[in-house]
Design an enzyme around this catalytic site. Sequence first.
Site, PDB file in Angstrom:
ATOM      1  N   ASP A 104       0.837  -1.205   0.000  1.00 28.46           N
ATOM      2  CA  ASP A 104       0.000   0.000   0.000  1.00 28.46           C
ATOM      3  C   ASP A 104       0.868   1.249   0.000  1.00 28.46           C
ATOM      4  O   ASP A 104       1.512   1.564   0.993  1.00 28.46           O
ATOM      5  CB  ASP A 104      -0.904  -0.010   1.232  1.00 28.46           C
ATOM      6  CG  ASP A 104      -1.812   1.209   1.314  1.00 28.46           C
ATOM      7  OD1 ASP A 104      -2.114   1.785   0.251  1.00 28.46           O
ATOM      8  OD2 ASP A 104      -2.205   1.580   2.433  1.00 28.46           O
ATOM      9  N   ASP A 298      -1.800   5.649  -5.378  1.00 31.39           N
ATOM     10  CA  ASP A 298      -2.033   4.767  -4.231  1.00 31.39           C
ATOM     11  C   ASP A 298      -2.355   3.350  -4.695  1.00 31.39           C
ATOM     12  O   ASP A 298      -3.444   3.083  -5.197  1.00 31.39           O
ATOM     13  CB  ASP A 298      -3.185   5.335  -3.391  1.00 31.39           C
ATOM     14  CG  ASP A 298      -3.528   4.453  -2.199  1.00 31.39           C
ATOM     15  OD1 ASP A 298      -2.745   3.543  -1.881  1.00 31.39           O
ATOM     16  OD2 ASP A 298      -4.588   4.693  -1.578  1.00 31.39           O
TER      17      ASP A 298
END
Length: 509
Positions: A104, A298
Amino acid sequence: MAYSASVLTWAFVVSLNIGVSKCYFTIPLKIYPGKYNLSSGVDLTPLRRVALTSDGNGLSLASDPSGTVNFLDMVNNLQGDSGRGYYIEMSVGTPGQTLNILVDTGSSNFAVAAAPHPFITHYFNTALSSTYQSTGRTVAVRYTQGNWEGELGIDQVSIPKGPNGTITINIAAILTSDGFFLPGVNWQGILGLAYPTLARPDSSVEPFFNSLVKQLGIPDIFSLQMCGAGLSAISTADPPGGSLIMGGAEPTLYRGSVWYTPIIEEWYYQVEVLKLEVGDQNLDLDCREYNMDKAIVDSGTTLLRLPVNVFNAVVEAITRSSLIQDFSSGFWDGTKLACWMKGETPWRFFPKLSIYLRATNTSQSFRITILPQLYIQPITDVDGTMDCFRFGISSSANGLVIGATVMEGFYVVFDRAQQRLGFALSSCAVSGGVALSEIAGPFSAADVAADCSSGTLKEPLLWVISYTLMAVCALVLIILLLLLILPCRRRDHSGEITDESSLVRHRIK
């Protein structure tokens, strides 16, 4: 290009709301677990060692001179897909406990399940690790979807398909969670690769990659290839996976040059979006609209998320250019799936989508483009006769997020050392011999503002402002209460406030 009316009749909208339309199917909108086999077709026999350089002319490109980092063992070290997340195998504690960890780039904590949960098969047992040390601090993190709470500790970690060596890192032991671990996922923790500013409970908690660079001496660069582009989660045997290259970039994983955009702020990987195009239509919005309140890259976000005004403009432009008329609004807002008879894939009915990013030469830009195969995403089938798809773009109240919908088309280089983010065509973003992404430039950026990200407020600043306003409101309220109380109090002959009132006054100070 013209298409016969008979082809268009195969398009159906699948409603999640019972009774919305006759003869339509009702299916839950979710990702179905599945696996498939992917062959990269890349010869990795030679040992590749690579470093990144600049062309010296502002718009930086990558080259592959002899470097010092061995990337061979890191290729194909990821599993998963955009719907369930991309994860890497790690060994945590002493002796090592094997866990799959979600990659992440939109957070900064390294956290692992440390207690049983119905949706995970195993967890990190801190009691079994001789090197685990609790710091005695609690930590809680909230994401766009889900949250968890736990305790901070320190332990040793190694990555079987990563840089050689064991490092000592901050680790959050997740004890409780809500909506974080989901059915069908095969990971038990999260690897936050963003900057210390986002670390919780505060920036003193050094993120994993910062510790990796410091302790192993690798370059402060990592790169990411996510290989689930345009592939159905139910039609394949093995997870598509991808590669997380720590320490540089592996040239066998991309085609052509790497185009760089500056990292505007080191918290998220914030970039500057100059404009969007749907097909050949420029949305013609003020560039600040695209960066409200931030624009970030992201890997932990599944979709391409757009600020509300931008999202509405994109949907309107797609509706105008699509060959499908009167498309249900439920498809655009994510509550309905669209289904076609098998073999009649919908991608030819939709336009390309392009995002212009400011180049390292700030007077220029470059364009990354995704084909419909990346944002009209296969989800499930109905009775083996129809394939159903979702819209891979959603509206956002927290800025523009370039998530997996876009990232699956590109090899993304997170060059933290030079505060820039690079995009190149991914070698695995190909379906049926057709490339699913495009990149082009440079273009002049003279037609947009010199700073499209100006005026946007950062989240930490917003928190400060919120608390400040709360404090001001509380102070005003107290003053008003005092004004009501003081006239009723006794005063001495000199007009001074009595001792009792003085205590109140001093207490406020």
